[in-house]
Write a protein that holds these residues in place. Structure first.
Motif, short mmCIF file in Angstrom:
data_model
loop_
_atom_site.label_atom_id
_atom_site.label_comp_id
_atom_site.label_asym_id
_atom_site.label_seq_id
_atom_site.Cartn_x
_atom_site.Cartn_y
_atom_site.Cartn_z
N ARG A 1 -12.78 6.87 2.31
CA ARG A 1 -11.44 6.88 1.75
C ARG A 1 -10.91 5.45 1.72
O ARG A 1 -11.29 4.61 2.54
CB ARG A 1 -10.53 7.76 2.58
CG ARG A 1 -10.90 9.23 2.46
CD ARG A 1 -10.11 10.17 3.32
NE ARG A 1 -8.74 9.74 3.57
CZ ARG A 1 -8.04 10.10 4.64
NH1 ARG A 1 -8.58 10.88 5.53
NH2 ARG A 1 -6.81 9.69 4.80
N LEU A 2 -10.02 5.17 0.80
CA LEU A 2 -9.43 3.84 0.67
C LEU A 2 -8.72 3.45 1.96
O LEU A 2 -8.84 2.31 2.43
CB LEU A 2 -8.47 3.79 -0.52
CG LEU A 2 -7.84 2.44 -0.83
CD1 LEU A 2 -8.90 1.38 -1.13
CD2 LEU A 2 -6.88 2.58 -2.01
N GLU B 1 -6.96 8.01 -6.00
CA GLU B 1 -7.42 6.83 -5.28
C GLU B 1 -8.43 6.04 -6.12
O GLU B 1 -8.31 4.83 -6.26
CB GLU B 1 -8.06 7.30 -3.96
CG GLU B 1 -8.25 6.24 -2.95
CD GLU B 1 -8.70 6.83 -1.63
OE1 GLU B 1 -9.93 6.95 -1.45
OE2 GLU B 1 -7.85 7.15 -0.79
N MET C 1 -3.55 10.54 -0.14
CA MET C 1 -3.73 10.33 -1.57
C MET C 1 -4.99 11.08 -1.99
O MET C 1 -6.00 11.04 -1.32
CB MET C 1 -3.89 8.83 -1.84
CG MET C 1 -4.06 8.53 -3.29
SD MET C 1 -4.55 6.84 -3.73
CE MET C 1 -3.33 5.83 -3.00
#
Length: 178
Positions: A69-70, A6, A1
């Motif tokens: 990052r998520l 995000e 993503m």
């Protein structure tokens, strides 16, 4: 993503958009379940723990800083949930999936199935931390750097632990074939 998407998704979730949170769950549910199922092995328990992960994600979104990052942040939550689970007695599932029968090359398919079964059994005998790392890196394709961020450990430590896990797997499989 993409990072922009995000961040936008996280902001929508923070603002109370239920559809945004459902989108987040839909994007990450397969990854979360696969990681947990590789470490816990009891399918119903893995489903319960997956739900626990998303409850923690929901509660923790206001505190997500976006520095990682998520997916890395979610992996960290998965790791924490699994670590807590490892402290509990191991459970055994008798609900093994039955292989599906396909037509072409039955001998080769059987050999592949048998090898996959041996590998899964060997992975199941690894220490829990190694199982989680092997599942994340080799089975789900998570990068070393993301694992290091998620587990808050040096990159070299992650590489060393994965190397040791691989060596243990190799020894287990070699002794089994002798």
């Amino acid at each position: 993503m993409e990072a922009v998407n995000e961040r936008e998704l996280v902001e929508r979730c923070r603002s109370g958009d239920e559809r945004a949170f459902q989108e987040l769950v839909d994007r990450y549910k397969d990854l979360v379940y696969a990681l947990i199922a590789r470490t816990v092995q009891d399918r119903s328990r893995a489903e319960d723990l997956s739900q626990e992960v998303f409850l923690r994600v929901h509660r923790g979104l206001p505190y997500f800083r976006g520095e990682a990052r998520l997916s890395t942040w979610i992996y960290r939550i998965v790791a924490n949930v699994c670590v807590q689970e490892f402290g509990k007695p191991a459970t055994v599932s008798f609900d093994a999936e039955k292989p599906t029968h396909q037509q072409a090359a039955p001998d080769r398919q059987f050999g592949d199935l048998e090898l996959r079964d041996r590998l899964e059994k060997a992975i199941a005998r690894l220490p829990p931390h190694y199982r989680l790392l092997v599942a994340a890196h080799y089975l789900e394709g998570m990068r070393y750097e993301d694992l290091a961020d998620a587990l808050q450990q040096p990159l070299g430590t992650i590489k060393t632990q994965l190397y040791r896990a691989k060596q243990q797997l190799r020894r287990m499989l070699e002794t089994e074939f002798k």
